[in-house]
Write a protein that holds these residues in place. Structure first.
Motif, short mmCIF file in Angstrom:
data_model
loop_
_atom_site.label_atom_id
_atom_site.label_comp_id
_atom_site.label_asym_id
_atom_site.label_seq_id
_atom_site.Cartn_x
_atom_site.Cartn_y
_atom_site.Cartn_z
N GLU A 1 42.99 33.46 54.33
CA GLU A 1 44.33 33.13 53.88
C GLU A 1 45.19 34.37 54.02
N GLY A 2 46.21 34.33 54.88
CA GLY A 2 47.07 35.49 55.08
C GLY A 2 48.03 35.72 53.92
N THR A 3 48.26 36.97 53.58
CA THR A 3 49.19 37.31 52.50
C THR A 3 50.48 37.93 53.03
N GLY A 4 50.59 38.05 54.34
CA GLY A 4 51.80 38.61 54.92
C GLY A 4 52.92 37.59 54.99
N PRO A 5 54.08 37.99 55.51
CA PRO A 5 55.21 37.06 55.62
C PRO A 5 54.84 35.81 56.40
N ALA B 1 44.97 44.35 55.36
CA ALA B 1 44.29 44.30 54.06
C ALA B 1 43.50 43.01 53.89
N ASP B 2 44.02 41.89 54.42
CA ASP B 2 43.32 40.61 54.30
C ASP B 2 41.95 40.67 54.98
N VAL B 3 41.91 41.30 56.15
CA VAL B 3 40.65 41.40 56.90
C VAL B 3 39.70 42.38 56.22
N GLU B 4 40.25 43.50 55.76
CA GLU B 4 39.39 44.51 55.13
C GLU B 4 38.78 44.00 53.84
N SER C 1 43.53 36.88 39.51
CA SER C 1 43.78 38.31 39.29
C SER C 1 42.50 39.12 39.44
N LYS C 2 41.41 38.66 38.81
CA LYS C 2 40.16 39.43 38.84
C LYS C 2 39.46 39.37 40.18
N THR C 3 39.67 38.30 40.96
CA THR C 3 38.98 38.18 42.25
C THR C 3 39.81 38.67 43.43
N GLN C 4 41.14 38.74 43.27
CA GLN C 4 41.99 39.12 44.39
C GLN C 4 42.63 40.50 44.24
N ILE C 5 42.68 41.01 43.00
CA ILE C 5 43.30 42.31 42.77
C ILE C 5 42.22 43.34 42.49
N PRO C 6 42.16 44.44 43.25
CA PRO C 6 41.17 45.49 42.98
C PRO C 6 41.58 46.31 41.76
N HIS C 7 41.04 45.93 40.61
CA HIS C 7 41.36 46.62 39.35
C HIS C 7 40.69 47.98 39.27
N ALA D 1 54.90 46.25 42.84
CA ALA D 1 54.04 45.08 43.07
C ALA D 1 53.62 45.02 44.53
N TRP D 2 52.45 44.43 44.77
CA TRP D 2 51.93 44.25 46.13
C TRP D 2 52.55 43.00 46.75
N ASP D 3 53.01 43.11 48.00
CA ASP D 3 53.66 41.99 48.67
C ASP D 3 53.11 41.84 50.08
N GLY D 4 51.81 41.57 50.19
CA GLY D 4 51.18 41.34 51.50
C GLY D 4 50.98 42.61 52.28
N ASP D 5 51.96 42.96 53.11
CA ASP D 5 51.85 44.19 53.91
C ASP D 5 52.94 45.17 53.50
N ALA D 6 53.40 45.07 52.26
CA ALA D 6 54.43 45.98 51.76
C ALA D 6 54.29 46.12 50.24
N ILE D 7 54.90 47.15 49.69
CA ILE D 7 54.94 47.37 48.25
C ILE D 7 56.39 47.26 47.80
N VAL D 8 56.62 46.43 46.80
CA VAL D 8 57.96 46.27 46.23
C VAL D 8 58.11 47.26 45.08
N LYS D 9 59.11 48.11 45.15
CA LYS D 9 59.40 49.07 44.09
C LYS D 9 60.61 48.58 43.32
N PHE D 10 60.41 48.26 42.06
CA PHE D 10 61.47 47.69 41.25
C PHE D 10 62.41 48.77 40.72
N LYS D 11 63.69 48.50 40.83
CA LYS D 11 64.70 49.46 40.36
C LYS D 11 64.79 49.45 38.85
N SER D 12 64.61 48.26 38.25
CA SER D 12 64.73 48.10 36.80
C SER D 12 63.36 47.83 36.19
N VAL D 13 63.20 48.15 34.93
CA VAL D 13 61.94 47.89 34.21
C VAL D 13 62.06 46.57 33.47
#
Length: 430
Positions: free
Chosen positions: A161-165, A172-175, A221-227, A281-293
């Motif tokens: 299952e691809g996580t890119g656009p 990362a999906d393949v690795e 979360s526990k199976t798809q995110i490397p904690h 946050a992780w967004d497939g093949d990019a990282i989203v950096k939030f301006k606000s908390v």
């Protein structure tokens, strides 16, 4: 013409809702904006206000039953309107219109091509089947680098299952995929569940919509995110002394009285500003950096856990944060949280200190990259600067991080900033 009240979309991820209870009955007059029912969504139980004015002719949905979005809940008549003779027919049409269409997958070759049913789950012990892509003759969308790594590892791109656009398979999906198969998360989901054995005296309680969604998201979360997990010990004595001083002054002047959690939340916000890489946050093949908390605050309710959000938390004073979290807690307890209360979270705080828990590791609240776990403040023997054993107060704070987004050094720097602020609490008022 009678008006149909339908199951509303009360959250961005909601596909169905459970009618918890009606707060009106047939024959009652209703107004626009007047609460008529409690609806349990995937996030919380919320009041549902009538979209129409008139008189309730018929209550269609039964309390406790799951209802798809858009399905009819009740029928309302306008003032002076008579009940139609074909009421049952109108309700049946509304139910048919709201019924979801069967899921089918088109094969390549245009609109008139033969439809191919989507493949079922693959059991680990079964012989390896033909990949989804081969079965439906659909070209696999993957980046050149992902294709190269897949060839080297012997990974079937058609089972990932691809996580890119647009569902594109990225590196990362393949690795993260097992050799010769799909993603680890898909494998876990396909494994038959181990079911408990229970007797006639044991009780099997059907789960609510919200509990089911919590289970699905925590599993994902526990199976798809490397904690990864870090813990830091805080000297809580300065914080407790400072809080006692502020609250004593507030008691005399009628000002705001603060909880320990208020200071913790403020320290998370300030530390996230100092180390913005954590607020991402992780967004497939990019990282989203939030301006606000967007500070998600975990609040325990009868049926689970909700995480309403303090938006633009970096712009709020300690007093405003204290008021905001009290307001959200009251709304959660009274089932008054709205979909907007859950939107915009970027980092979560879970505090179990009030329950006597010293330290724990929380599961990340996706798609966020970090969650803080706050333990209780304990009086313990400590060694002071002169080497003497004295009474002290200590608190443990944990951080669970998404290693795709947050590196260990970044998380450690963030926790160090939190410790500095909590051990020097006056800095949070500057």
């Amino acid at each position: 013409m009678p008006k149909i009240i339908e199951m509303p979309k009360l959250s961005d991820t909601m596909t169905e809702g459970t009618l918890a209870k009606w707060t009106i009955k047939e024959g009652d007059a209703v107004e626009v904006g007047k609460p008529i029912a409690d609806v349990e969504t995937d996030k919380a139980t919320m009041e549902y206000a009538s979209p129409f004015e008139g008189k309730i002719l018929k209550l269609i949905a039964t309390p406790g039953v799951k209802v798809p979005l858009g399905s009819p809940l009740a029928v309302v008549l306008e003032e002076g309107e008579e009940a139609p003779a074909n009421l049952d027919e109108l309700i049946a049409k509304a139910q048919a219109a709201a019924a979801p269409a069967p899921k089918e997958e088109k094969a390549a070759g245009g609109a008139g091509a033969k439809k191919v049913a989507a493949p079922g789950p693959r059991l680990p012990s079964a012989p390896r089947p033909v990949s989804r892509a081969a079965a439906s003759n659909v070209r696999v969308k993957a980046s050149p680098l992902a294709k190269k790594i897949a060839a080297e590892k012997g990974v079937d791109l058609g089972s990932i299952e691809g996580t890119g656009p647009g569902g594109r398979i990225v590196r990362a999906d393949v690795e993260n995929a097992p050799v010769g198969g799909g993603s680890a998360g898909a494998r876990v989901a396909a494994t038959p569940a181990i079911r408990p054995t229970y007797g006639p005296e044991d009780e099997r309680v059907p789960t609510s919509t919200m509990r089911n969604i919590i289970a699905e998201r925590l599993l994902a979360s526990k199976t798809q995110i490397p904690h990864f997990y870090l813990q830091v010990e805080i000297d809580a004595t300065p914080l407790m002394d400072f809080r006692a001083h502020l609250n004593a002054s507030a008691e005399k002047s009628g000002g705001v009285k603060y909880t320990v959690n208020d200071f913790i939340l403020k320290s998370v916000i300030r530390a996230a500003q100092a180390q913005p890489a954590i607020n991402a946050a992780w967004d497939g093949d990019a990282i989203v950096k939030f301006k606000s908390v967007g500070l998600s605050v975990a609040i325990a309710i009868d049926d689970g856990l909700v995480t309403p959000v303090i938006k633009q938390a970096e712009k709020k004073t300690l007093a405003e944060i204290s008021a905001a979290v009290k307001d959200l807690a009251a709304k959660a307890k009274n089932k008054k949280l709205s979909p907007d209360d859950f939107a915009g979270g970027t980092i979560t705080v879970s505090n179990l200190g009030a329950f006597g828990i010293d330290q724990f590791s929380a599961i990340i609240n996706p798609p966020q990259a970090a969650i803080l776990s706050i333990g209780s403040i304990r009086k313990v023997p400590v060694v002071n600067d002169k080497g003497a054993i004295v009474a002290g107060q200590r608190m443990w704070i944990g951080l669970s991080g998404d290693h795709r987004v947050v590196d260990g050094a970044v998380a450690a720097t963030f926790l160090a900033e939190m410790r500095k602020l909590l051990e020097n609490p006056a800095l949070m008022l500057v």
